[in-house]
Design a protein around this motif. Structure first.
Motif, PDB file in Angstrom:
ATOM      1  N   ASP A  92       0.823  -1.216   0.000  1.00 44.08           N
ATOM      2  CA  ASP A  92       0.000   0.000   0.000  1.00 44.08           C
ATOM      3  C   ASP A  92       0.856   1.265   0.000  1.00 44.08           C
ATOM      4  O   ASP A  92       0.440   2.309  -0.523  1.00 44.08           O
ATOM      5  CB  ASP A  92      -0.923   0.018   1.227  1.00 44.08           C
ATOM      6  CG  ASP A  92      -2.024  -1.022   1.151  1.00 44.08           C
ATOM      7  OD1 ASP A  92      -2.281  -1.537   0.040  1.00 44.08           O
ATOM      8  OD2 ASP A  92      -2.631  -1.336   2.192  1.00 44.08           O
ATOM      9  N   SER A  93       2.041   1.177   0.592  1.00 48.50           N
ATOM     10  CA  SER A  93       2.890   2.363   0.748  1.00 48.50           C
ATOM     11  C   SER A  93       3.855   2.578  -0.401  1.00 48.50           C
ATOM     12  O   SER A  93       4.503   3.622  -0.491  1.00 48.50           O
ATOM     13  CB  SER A  93       3.692   2.253   2.056  1.00 48.50           C
ATOM     14  OG  SER A  93       2.830   2.105   3.165  1.00 48.50           O
ATOM     15  N   THR A  94       3.997   1.581  -1.282  1.00 51.04           N
ATOM     16  CA  THR A  94       4.931   1.686  -2.398  1.00 51.04           C
ATOM     17  C   THR A  94       4.259   2.361  -3.591  1.00 51.04           C
ATOM     18  O   THR A  94       3.205   1.896  -4.045  1.00 51.04           O
ATOM     19  CB  THR A  94       5.437   0.296  -2.830  1.00 51.04           C
ATOM     20  OG1 THR A  94       6.030  -0.351  -1.705  1.00 51.04           O
ATOM     21  CG2 THR A  94       6.448   0.406  -3.956  1.00 51.04           C
ATOM     22  N   PRO A  95       4.808   3.460  -4.097  1.00 52.20           N
ATOM     23  CA  PRO A  95       4.179   4.145  -5.241  1.00 52.20           C
ATOM     24  C   PRO A  95       4.155   3.251  -6.476  1.00 52.20           C
ATOM     25  O   PRO A  95       5.074   2.460  -6.708  1.00 52.20           O
ATOM     26  CB  PRO A  95       5.083   5.365  -5.465  1.00 52.20           C
ATOM     27  CG  PRO A  95       5.899   5.494  -4.234  1.00 52.20           C
ATOM     28  CD  PRO A  95       6.033   4.120  -3.649  1.00 52.20           C
ATOM     29  N   LEU A  96       3.112   3.385  -7.255  1.00 50.12           N
ATOM     30  CA  LEU A  96       3.032   2.664  -8.518  1.00 50.12           C
ATOM     31  C   LEU A  96       3.989   3.284  -9.529  1.00 50.12           C
ATOM     32  O   LEU A  96       4.264   4.488  -9.474  1.00 50.12           O
ATOM     33  CB  LEU A  96       1.605   2.722  -9.067  1.00 50.12           C
ATOM     34  CG  LEU A  96       0.551   1.897  -8.327  1.00 50.12           C
ATOM     35  CD1 LEU A  96      -0.840   2.265  -8.830  1.00 50.12           C
ATOM     36  CD2 LEU A  96       0.797   0.413  -8.508  1.00 50.12           C
ATOM     37  N   PRO A  97       4.499   2.510 -10.473  1.00 55.52           N
ATOM     38  CA  PRO A  97       5.339   3.084 -11.532  1.00 55.52           C
ATOM     39  C   PRO A  97       4.517   4.033 -12.398  1.00 55.52           C
ATOM     40  O   PRO A  97       3.278   3.939 -12.421  1.00 55.52           O
ATOM     41  CB  PRO A  97       5.789   1.849 -12.327  1.00 55.52           C
ATOM     42  CG  PRO A  97       4.794   0.790 -12.016  1.00 55.52           C
ATOM     43  CD  PRO A  97       4.335   1.051 -10.614  1.00 55.52           C
ATOM     44  N   PRO A  98       5.159   4.963 -13.094  1.00 55.88           N
ATOM     45  CA  PRO A  98       4.420   5.950 -13.908  1.00 55.88           C
ATOM     46  C   PRO A  98       3.426   5.318 -14.873  1.00 55.88           C
ATOM     47  O   PRO A  98       2.345   5.865 -15.107  1.00 55.88           O
ATOM     48  CB  PRO A  98       5.545   6.674 -14.664  1.00 55.88           C
ATOM     49  CG  PRO A  98       6.747   6.532 -13.781  1.00 55.88           C
ATOM     50  CD  PRO A  98       6.614   5.195 -13.134  1.00 55.88           C
ATOM     51  N   SER A  99       3.750   4.159 -15.422  1.00 62.06           N
ATOM     52  CA  SER A  99       2.845   3.517 -16.387  1.00 62.06           C
ATOM     53  C   SER A  99       1.539   3.087 -15.755  1.00 62.06           C
ATOM     54  O   SER A  99       0.529   2.935 -16.437  1.00 62.06           O
ATOM     55  CB  SER A  99       3.530   2.295 -17.006  1.00 62.06           C
ATOM     56  OG  SER A  99       3.871   1.353 -16.000  1.00 62.06           O
ATOM     57  N   GLU A 100       1.530   2.895 -14.426  1.00 64.27           N
ATOM     58  CA  GLU A 100       0.322   2.451 -13.731  1.00 64.27           C
ATOM     59  C   GLU A 100      -0.423   3.604 -13.073  1.00 64.27           C
ATOM     60  O   GLU A 100      -1.602   3.472 -12.747  1.00 64.27           O
ATOM     61  CB  GLU A 100       0.695   1.427 -12.647  1.00 64.27           C
ATOM     62  CG  GLU A 100       1.279   0.140 -13.183  1.00 64.27           C
ATOM     63  CD  GLU A 100       0.230  -0.766 -13.786  1.00 64.27           C
ATOM     64  OE1 GLU A 100      -0.952  -0.625 -13.423  1.00 64.27           O
ATOM     65  OE2 GLU A 100       0.585  -1.605 -14.622  1.00 64.27           O
TER      66      GLU A 100
ATOM     67  N   ASP B  78      -6.293  -2.937  -5.087  1.00 65.52           N
ATOM     68  CA  ASP B  78      -5.982  -3.440  -6.425  1.00 65.52           C
ATOM     69  C   ASP B  78      -4.474  -3.456  -6.675  1.00 65.52           C
ATOM     70  O   ASP B  78      -3.988  -4.178  -7.552  1.00 65.52           O
ATOM     71  CB  ASP B  78      -6.670  -2.578  -7.491  1.00 65.52           C
ATOM     72  CG  ASP B  78      -8.175  -2.821  -7.532  1.00 65.52           C
ATOM     73  OD1 ASP B  78      -8.648  -3.698  -6.794  1.00 65.52           O
ATOM     74  OD2 ASP B  78      -8.865  -2.143  -8.302  1.00 65.52           O
ATOM     75  N   LYS B  79      -3.711  -2.667  -5.897  1.00 65.73           N
ATOM     76  CA  LYS B  79      -2.262  -2.650  -6.060  1.00 65.73           C
ATOM     77  C   LYS B  79      -1.652  -4.021  -5.772  1.00 65.73           C
ATOM     78  O   LYS B  79      -0.566  -4.338  -6.240  1.00 65.73           O
ATOM     79  CB  LYS B  79      -1.647  -1.602  -5.122  1.00 65.73           C
ATOM     80  CG  LYS B  79      -1.965  -0.173  -5.509  1.00 65.73           C
ATOM     81  CD  LYS B  79      -1.507   0.818  -4.458  1.00 65.73           C
ATOM     82  CE  LYS B  79      -0.001   0.927  -4.387  1.00 65.73           C
ATOM     83  NZ  LYS B  79       0.437   1.991  -3.447  1.00 65.73           N
ATOM     84  N   LEU B  80      -2.348  -4.825  -5.000  1.00 63.88           N
ATOM     85  CA  LEU B  80      -1.869  -6.166  -4.710  1.00 63.88           C
ATOM     86  C   LEU B  80      -1.689  -7.005  -5.970  1.00 63.88           C
ATOM     87  O   LEU B  80      -0.899  -7.949  -5.992  1.00 63.88           O
ATOM     88  CB  LEU B  80      -2.863  -6.887  -3.793  1.00 63.88           C
ATOM     89  CG  LEU B  80      -2.817  -6.561  -2.304  1.00 63.88           C
ATOM     90  CD1 LEU B  80      -4.116  -6.983  -1.640  1.00 63.88           C
ATOM     91  CD2 LEU B  80      -1.637  -7.254  -1.649  1.00 63.88           C
ATOM     92  N   PHE B  81      -2.435  -6.664  -7.017  1.00 62.82           N
ATOM     93  CA  PHE B  81      -2.490  -7.518  -8.199  1.00 62.82           C
ATOM     94  C   PHE B  81      -1.770  -6.922  -9.402  1.00 62.82           C
ATOM     95  O   PHE B  81      -1.980  -7.351 -10.524  1.00 62.82           O
ATOM     96  CB  PHE B  81      -3.955  -7.827  -8.523  1.00 62.82           C
ATOM     97  CG  PHE B  81      -4.689  -8.382  -7.331  1.00 62.82           C
ATOM     98  CD1 PHE B  81      -4.488  -9.689  -6.920  1.00 62.82           C
ATOM     99  CD2 PHE B  81      -5.548  -7.582  -6.596  1.00 62.82           C
ATOM    100  CE1 PHE B  81      -5.130 -10.201  -5.813  1.00 62.82           C
ATOM    101  CE2 PHE B  81      -6.200  -8.081  -5.478  1.00 62.82           C
ATOM    102  CZ  PHE B  81      -5.986  -9.394  -5.086  1.00 62.82           C
ATOM    103  N   THR B  82      -0.919  -5.925  -9.162  1.00 62.37           N
ATOM    104  CA  THR B  82      -0.109  -5.372 -10.238  1.00 62.37           C
ATOM    105  C   THR B  82       1.170  -6.196 -10.385  1.00 62.37           C
ATOM    106  O   THR B  82       1.654  -6.799  -9.414  1.00 62.37           O
ATOM    107  CB  THR B  82       0.264  -3.904  -9.944  1.00 62.37           C
ATOM    108  OG1 THR B  82       1.020  -3.855  -8.715  1.00 62.37           O
ATOM    109  CG2 THR B  82      -0.982  -3.044  -9.798  1.00 62.37           C
ATOM    110  N   PRO B  83       1.750  -6.254 -11.593  1.00 63.77           N
ATOM    111  CA  PRO B  83       2.996  -7.011 -11.792  1.00 63.77           C
ATOM    112  C   PRO B  83       4.109  -6.588 -10.843  1.00 63.77           C
ATOM    113  O   PRO B  83       4.923  -7.415 -10.417  1.00 63.77           O
ATOM    114  CB  PRO B  83       3.342  -6.709 -13.253  1.00 63.77           C
ATOM    115  CG  PRO B  83       2.029  -6.386 -13.895  1.00 63.77           C
ATOM    116  CD  PRO B  83       1.222  -5.683 -12.844  1.00 63.77           C
ATOM    117  N   GLN B  84       4.148  -5.303 -10.505  1.00 64.13           N
ATOM    118  CA  GLN B  84       5.187  -4.782  -9.629  1.00 64.13           C
ATOM    119  C   GLN B  84       5.180  -5.472  -8.257  1.00 64.13           C
ATOM    120  O   GLN B  84       6.231  -5.649  -7.628  1.00 64.13           O
ATOM    121  CB  GLN B  84       4.986  -3.276  -9.444  1.00 64.13           C
ATOM    122  CG  GLN B  84       5.935  -2.636  -8.435  1.00 64.13           C
ATOM    123  CD  GLN B  84       5.465  -1.270  -7.998  1.00 64.13           C
ATOM    124  OE1 GLN B  84       4.300  -0.908  -8.237  1.00 64.13           O
ATOM    125  NE2 GLN B  84       6.323  -0.503  -7.369  1.00 64.13           N
TER     126      GLN B  84
END
Length: 264
Positions: free
Chosen positions: A110-118, A128-134
């Motif tokens: 939850d605390s990690t920023p998403l990459p610019p593409s996301e 939903d961040k739980l299910f990103t490739p990152q």
């Protein structure tokens, strides 16, 4: 508590009892679990004596307290995970440490920023961040930790009584995992084939319906061990309840339509 009563002679008392069990959260089989407050916190085969438990809890609490500030940094979260890693490596049969590491991994995600593409994608919910490739690796570890905690704390026989500590841990771990599985099912439903590349490794290849069934099973056990939210969700996600609900609704619709038909 809602009762389902027969208004037609073709609905037997046994039918009513079955429908009652399916649709009423209060009729959950949680009553089948015996919780004995006099039992030690964990089963003897885990080799956690009362004295050792006190030491482990003190270490665990000290780690968790570092995360209780509103301005908890990423570095603090990562350090807490490392400290829990060390605790688990030293005492691998301590179930609570796995649950707390799962919670800390979720906080890290939850605390990690998403990459610019996301970042330009609109997300309905933060989870939903739980299910990103990152976050594939972290989410995989999170689910593995919940699974290990459940495996360690589950009684060897369904008839064995459990302690209050054991019951609470199992209720929370099953409910947490059920929630994540239900979220995974929704994300898969709403994603294209190309987008289904993230999420925990062990969930890949599973269809939304399979994930919903797995979530329903976890909610069933979460409710069985005393989590009230899980009891309600178990009813809502139970595939048999859904099927029977559709049948009952259709039967009621036909009866209502039949009553309105004018016969000549």
């Amino acid at each position: 508590m809602t009762s389902i009563q027969s208004t037609k002679p073709n609905l037997t008392s046994n039918d009513s009892a079955v429908l009652q069990a399916l649709f009423d959260a209060e009729s959950s089989p949680s009553n089948a679990i015996t919780i004995n407050a006099a039992l030690p916190a964990y089963p003897s085969h885990l080799n956690i004596s009362p004295e050792l438990l006190q030491t482990l809890q003190s270490r665990e609490i000290a780690i968790i307290r570092t995360l209780q500030s509103e301005a908890t940094s990423l570095a603090a979260i990562q350090q807490a995970i490392q400290d829990l890693d060390a605790l688990i490596a030293e005492y691998p049969t301590y179930p609570s440490a796995y649950v707390n590491r799962a919670q800390t991994l979720r906080l890290l995600i939850d605390s990690t920023p998403l990459p610019p593409s996301e970042q330009n994608k609109e997300k309905e919910e933060e989870d939903d961040k739980l299910f990103t490739p990152q976050n594939t690796e972290h989410a995989s570890r999170l689910l593995a930790d919940l699974g290990q905690a459940i495996a360690l704390a589950t009684p060897q026989s369904p008839a064995d009584p459990v302690s209050t500590v054991q019951a609470r841990l199992l209720a929370d771990a099953h409910t947490h995992r059920g929630y994540l599985l239900l979220k995974a099912a929704r994300v898969k439903k709403e994603s294209s084939e190309e987008e289904r590349t993230g999420g925990p490794d062990r969930l890949r290849g599973l269809e939304p319906g399979q994930l919903e069934d797995m979530a329903s099973r976890d909610f069933f056990f979460g409710g069985r061990y005393g989590n009230k939210v899980a009891q309600q969700l178990a009813v809502q996600t139970n595939p048999f309840a859904k099927m029977c609900g559709a049948i009952v609704k259709e039967a009621m619709r036909k009866e209502m339509v039949g009553d309105q038909v004018v016969q000549f």
